[in-house]
Write a protein that holds these residues in place. Structure first.
Motif, PDB file in Angstrom:
ATOM      1  N   MET A   1      -3.805  10.321   7.421  1.00  0.00           N
ATOM      2  CA  MET A   1      -2.986   9.405   6.628  1.00  0.00           C
ATOM      3  C   MET A   1      -3.895   8.336   6.042  1.00  0.00           C
ATOM      4  N   ARG A   2      -3.854   8.181   4.719  1.00  0.00           N
ATOM      5  CA  ARG A   2      -4.711   7.223   4.023  1.00  0.00           C
ATOM      6  C   ARG A   2      -3.884   6.052   3.520  1.00  0.00           C
ATOM      7  N   GLN A   3      -4.440   4.847   3.593  1.00  0.00           N
ATOM      8  CA  GLN A   3      -3.793   3.687   2.980  1.00  0.00           C
ATOM      9  C   GLN A   3      -4.383   3.497   1.590  1.00  0.00           C
ATOM     10  N   GLU A   4      -3.589   3.854   0.571  1.00  0.00           N
ATOM     11  CA  GLU A   4      -4.051   3.786  -0.812  1.00  0.00           C
ATOM     12  C   GLU A   4      -3.529   2.520  -1.487  1.00  0.00           C
ATOM     13  N   GLY A   5      -4.340   1.950  -2.360  1.00  0.00           N
ATOM     14  CA  GLY A   5      -3.974   0.737  -3.067  1.00  0.00           C
ATOM     15  C   GLY A   5      -3.158   0.980  -4.320  1.00  0.00           C
ATOM     16  N   ARG A   6      -2.870  -0.083  -5.023  1.00  0.00           N
ATOM     17  CA  ARG A   6      -1.968  -0.042  -6.173  1.00  0.00           C
ATOM     18  C   ARG A   6      -2.468   0.861  -7.286  1.00  0.00           C
ATOM     19  N   ASP A   7      -3.793   1.020  -7.435  1.00  0.00           N
ATOM     20  CA  ASP A   7      -4.342   1.799  -8.537  1.00  0.00           C
ATOM     21  C   ASP A   7      -4.596   3.261  -8.191  1.00  0.00           C
ATOM     22  N   TYR A   8      -4.273   3.648  -6.980  1.00  0.00           N
ATOM     23  CA  TYR A   8      -4.441   5.058  -6.601  1.00  0.00           C
ATOM     24  C   TYR A   8      -3.603   5.935  -7.523  1.00  0.00           C
ATOM     25  N   VAL A   9      -4.195   7.027  -8.031  1.00  0.00           N
ATOM     26  CA  VAL A   9      -3.471   7.957  -8.900  1.00  0.00           C
ATOM     27  C   VAL A   9      -2.822   9.041  -8.046  1.00  0.00           C
ATOM     28  N   ILE A  10      -1.513   9.126  -8.128  1.00  0.00           N
ATOM     29  CA  ILE A  10      -0.743  10.055  -7.310  1.00  0.00           C
ATOM     30  C   ILE A  10      -1.136  11.496  -7.625  1.00  0.00           C
ATOM     31  N   GLU A  11      -1.279  12.300  -6.565  1.00  0.00           N
ATOM     32  CA  GLU A  11      -1.549  13.729  -6.715  1.00  0.00           C
ATOM     33  C   GLU A  11      -0.264  14.522  -6.458  1.00  0.00           C
TER      34      GLU A  11
ATOM     35  N   CYS B   1       0.848  -1.189   0.000  1.00  0.00           N
ATOM     36  CA  CYS B   1       0.000   0.000   0.000  1.00  0.00           C
ATOM     37  C   CYS B   1       0.885   1.241   0.000  1.00  0.00           C
ATOM     38  N   ALA B   2       0.257   2.384  -0.243  1.00  0.00           N
ATOM     39  CA  ALA B   2       0.943   3.669  -0.175  1.00  0.00           C
ATOM     40  C   ALA B   2       0.293   4.469   0.951  1.00  0.00           C
ATOM     41  N   GLU B   3       1.017   4.656   2.040  1.00  0.00           N
ATOM     42  CA  GLU B   3       0.505   5.463   3.138  1.00  0.00           C
ATOM     43  C   GLU B   3       0.688   6.927   2.739  1.00  0.00           C
ATOM     44  N   THR B   4      -0.444   7.592   2.491  1.00  0.00           N
ATOM     45  CA  THR B   4      -0.426   8.880   1.804  1.00  0.00           C
ATOM     46  C   THR B   4      -1.021  10.002   2.651  1.00  0.00           C
ATOM     47  N   ILE B   5      -0.325  11.137   2.653  1.00  0.00           N
ATOM     48  CA  ILE B   5      -0.816  12.347   3.310  1.00  0.00           C
ATOM     49  C   ILE B   5      -0.717  13.477   2.282  1.00  0.00           C
ATOM     50  N   SER B   6      -1.786  14.218   2.092  1.00  0.00           N
ATOM     51  CA  SER B   6      -1.696  15.370   1.197  1.00  0.00           C
ATOM     52  C   SER B   6      -0.760  16.397   1.799  1.00  0.00           C
ATOM     53  N   PHE B   7      -0.148  17.221   0.947  1.00  0.00           N
ATOM     54  CA  PHE B   7       0.771  18.234   1.469  1.00  0.00           C
ATOM     55  C   PHE B   7       0.051  19.157   2.452  1.00  0.00           C
ATOM     56  N   ALA B   8      -1.168  19.578   2.109  1.00  0.00           N
ATOM     57  CA  ALA B   8      -1.920  20.489   2.973  1.00  0.00           C
ATOM     58  C   ALA B   8      -2.150  19.875   4.349  1.00  0.00           C
TER      59      ALA B   8
ATOM     60  N   CYS C   1      -1.119  19.429  10.096  1.00  0.00           N
ATOM     61  CA  CYS C   1      -1.006  18.535  11.252  1.00  0.00           C
ATOM     62  C   CYS C   1       0.398  18.516  11.850  1.00  0.00           C
ATOM     63  N   GLY C   2       1.290  19.311  11.291  1.00  0.00           N
ATOM     64  CA  GLY C   2       2.635  19.396  11.859  1.00  0.00           C
ATOM     65  C   GLY C   2       3.526  18.216  11.549  1.00  0.00           C
ATOM     66  N   GLY C   3       3.216  17.465  10.483  1.00  0.00           N
ATOM     67  CA  GLY C   3       4.057  16.343  10.084  1.00  0.00           C
ATOM     68  C   GLY C   3       3.334  15.013  10.103  1.00  0.00           C
ATOM     69  N   GLU C   4       4.103  13.949   9.918  1.00  0.00           N
ATOM     70  CA  GLU C   4       3.532  12.614   9.764  1.00  0.00           C
ATOM     71  C   GLU C   4       2.768  12.149  10.999  1.00  0.00           C
ATOM     72  N   GLN C   5       3.361  12.284  12.159  1.00  0.00           N
ATOM     73  CA  GLN C   5       2.710  11.778  13.374  1.00  0.00           C
ATOM     74  C   GLN C   5       1.392  12.506  13.641  1.00  0.00           C
ATOM     75  N   GLY C   6       1.403  13.806  13.489  1.00  0.00           N
ATOM     76  CA  GLY C   6       0.185  14.572  13.686  1.00  0.00           C
ATOM     77  C   GLY C   6      -0.894  14.193  12.691  1.00  0.00           C
ATOM     78  N   ALA C   7      -0.488  13.914  11.430  1.00  0.00           N
ATOM     79  CA  ALA C   7      -1.453  13.501  10.415  1.00  0.00           C
ATOM     80  C   ALA C   7      -2.054  12.147  10.749  1.00  0.00           C
TER      81      ALA C   7
END
Length: 365
Positions: free
Chosen positions: A344-354, A320-327, A332-338
């Motif tokens: 933080m979203r768990q996206e699958g193989r077909d998720y289109v990168i933004e 999976c791709a653990e994904t956080i939008s830049f905004a 949220c002050g970084g990864e832990q806060g997000a």
């Protein structure tokens, strides 16, 4: 990704000066045609304030930006499509790039000769466009007979390509570049195989005098109007100023230099970002204590394919791709806060990168 923007224009428009400023290189510059014969190639770091912000929040030890490859191609002249001024050689160099940065001379300077005798940016654009389209006409006419024969023999792909070539020829004969012909689906791949110069995406760069660096001048305005009519963009840049900025080592010196001239940022930043967009590129970010890095991909790429751009194992064993939008990452002050905020979203193989996604790929091999 090995994608290139080629700086194209008439001789003595400032191509090598601009290239040197972009790459902090030392390509030959001189006041005579064909100073550049073999193309100069350089990699240009894409300015990325978002990457710097992510790196700060992740306490990353180093920052690795994404890059754009730029090629300084020798000036074309009238008759280039017939071999004038080593035209065939230079046209071949244009054929090897993915997009065109068309540098247009929009400054008066009696010390720098104009190959056409007088300044007229719109005429210069027409001259270059005509040479590219004439080269394309000749290329398509050579290819057409073989494709038509295959189509008559029942080859379905050849039938599609034959119809496409006919439309391309009609457009070129009417004075329209190949990129003006709409292609979709199977035709898009076939169009690429034709290797047409005027099919490449094109951006106009208006090289103005120092006084016009901030707002341009009447010549640049005329080019901008033409660009808008063509559905593209024109960017004002003063190559001589950009060369001076590139020579300054300290960030404080560069900021002071820009402020003195009423500029918010170097014109080259706009050129780099526009070239990046012209190639339909985006970037995602990976961030860890050791480094924060931007990765270049084509718009529309899936998470699994993007992972493969980092390492083949990431693609082969993609989970999976653990994904956080830049905004969200910033808010949220970084990864832990997000994570704690559920951003933080768990996206699958077909998720289109933004563009700007901050991603951690999970994989198992």
């Amino acid at each position: 990704m090995d994608l290139r923007c080629g700086i194209v224009g008439l001789p003595n428009t400032g191509k090598s000066t601009l290239f040197n400023a972009l790459t902090r290189n030392t390509a030959d510059t001189a006041n005579y045609p064909f100073c550049t014969v073999e193309p100069n190639v350089g990699r240009v770091a894409v300015p990325d304030a978002e990457l710097e912000t992510v790196a700060k929040l992740a306490s990353s030890a180093r920052i690795v930006p994404t890059f754009l490859e730029v090629v300084d191609i020798a000036g074309l002249v009238r008759g280039a499509s017939k071999g004038e001024g080593l035209g065939n050689q230079f046209l071949a160099h244009i054929r090897e790039v993915d997009a065109i940065l068309h540098l247009v001379r929009c400054f008066e300077d009696s010390q720098v000769a104009h190959v056409e005798g007088a300044l007229d940016p719109l005429r210069d654009i027409e001259l270059i466009q005509t040479e590219l389209m004439l080269a394309d006409l000749e290329s398509l006419e050579r290819q057409q007979d073989g494709v038509v024969k295959k189509a008559r023999g029942g080859d379905e792909t050849a039938k599609t390509q034959s119809a496409l070539i006919a439309r391309m020829l009609a457009a070129l004969q009417a004075g329209q570049p190949a990129r003006s012909v709409h292609v979709a689906g199977e035709e898009a791949a076939l169009a690429k195989q034709l290797h047409l110069l005027s099919a490449k995406p094109e951006l106009y760069l208006c090289n103005v005098e120092e006084a016009g660096a901030a707002v341009g001048n009447a010549h640049a305005a005329a080019v901008a109007a033409r660009a808008a009519a063509e559905g593209t963009e024109a960017i004002v840049v003063a190559a001589a100023i950009e060369a001076d900025i590139a020579a300054l080592e300290e960030a404080d010196e560069r900021r002071a230099f820009l402020a003195d001239r009423g500029l918010a940022e170097p014109g080259l930043n706009r050129v780099i970002h526009a070239g990046y967009a012209l190639l339909r590129l985006i970037r995602f970010i990976t961030a860890a204590p050791n480094e924060a890095r931007a990765w270049t991909i084509r718009r529309g790429v899936s998470a699994r394919a993007a992972a493969g751009g980092i390492h083949s194992d990431f693609e082969r064993g993609f989970i999976c791709a653990e994904t956080i939008s830049f905004a969200d990452y910033i808010a949220c002050g970084g990864e832990q806060g997000a994570k704690e905020a559920g951003k933080m979203r768990q996206e699958g193989r077909d998720y289109v990168i933004e563009d700007g996604d901050v991603i951690l790929f999970r994989f198992n091999v």
